[in-house]
Scaffold this motif. Structure first.
Motif, PDB file in Angstrom:
ATOM      1  N   GLN A  17      25.073 -45.442  -0.274  1.00  0.00           N
ATOM      2  CA  GLN A  17      26.408 -45.887   0.125  1.00  0.00           C
ATOM      3  C   GLN A  17      26.387 -46.842   1.320  1.00  0.00           C
ATOM      4  O   GLN A  17      27.104 -47.837   1.308  1.00  0.00           O
ATOM      5  N   ASN A  21      28.053 -50.509   1.366  1.00  0.00           N
ATOM      6  CA  ASN A  21      28.973 -50.955   2.423  1.00  0.00           C
ATOM      7  C   ASN A  21      28.516 -52.289   3.008  1.00  0.00           C
ATOM      8  O   ASN A  21      29.318 -53.207   3.196  1.00  0.00           O
ATOM      9  N   TYR A  55      36.055 -52.043  -4.620  1.00  0.00           N
ATOM     10  CA  TYR A  55      35.065 -51.349  -3.786  1.00  0.00           C
ATOM     11  C   TYR A  55      35.139 -49.839  -4.008  1.00  0.00           C
ATOM     12  O   TYR A  55      34.114 -49.168  -4.159  1.00  0.00           O
TER      13      TYR A  55
END
Length: 181
Positions: A17, A21, A55
């Motif tokens: 993750q 990001n 996203y």
């Protein structure tokens, strides 16, 4: 930069993750441009919201399987198209009484409903094209929704430039006939 981008793509594919990001942060302006192209003048959803929803879908998916930058943008365009269609379906459901609150229809509402209906018609036609000619549908997603060049599309789908050009022409003709009917 390309080395870092490649590393982030692979790490994000593995479910990292923080890498996702960082990847989205690096490509945020490109994603906003993509979202603007995907909207094609629709006022249904704003560009920033579309990027953020995309996203969130990436976060929820867990398994992105990203090969390269072109593949990332092709996937993002597909997700954005789905989000726009989902919103269009919601608008049309509300139009048909799904919200149960009645109100007077304004001209701007009628324009939004026509846009929603057109969006869903394009989506349905593209889904049908994907059933008949999946390669052509992928080319349309890359060219029309992701805004990739012919060369980038050829790279993203792993085919020759000439094949992509031929598929693009056939797909546009087929979709044009389908949408006129």
């Amino acid at each position: 930069m390309p080395g870092e981008l490649t590393q982030l793509l692979h790490a994000a594919s593995d479910g990292d993750q923080p890498a996702l990001n960082r990847l989205v942060a690096l490509l945020y302006l490109d994603l906003k441009q993509l979202a603007h192209r995907c909207r094609k003048g629709s006022q249904a959803v704003d560009t920033t919201s579309l990027v953020h929803e995309c996203y969130l879908r990436f976060l929820d998916s867990g398994d992105l399987a990203l090969n390269d930058r072109a593949h990332f943008f092709n996937l993002a365009a597909r997700v954005m198209r789905q989000l726009i269609c989902d919103f269009a379906r919601e608008q049309l459901a509300d139009k048909r009484g799904g919200g149960a609150t009645h109100f007077e229809l304004r001209e701007s509402d009628a324009v939004e409903y026509r846009e929603a209906e057109h969006c869903l018609a394009v989506d349905q036609a593209l889904e049908r094209l994907a059933e008949l000619h999946p390669d052509r549908a992928r080319v349309v997603e890359c060219r029309y929704f992701a805004g990739l060049t012919e060369e980038e599309t050829a790279e993203a789908v792993g085919r020759s430039l000439r094949s992509v050009q031929r598929d693009w022409q056939h797909a546009r003709d087929w979709l044009g006939r389908r949408l006129e009917a």
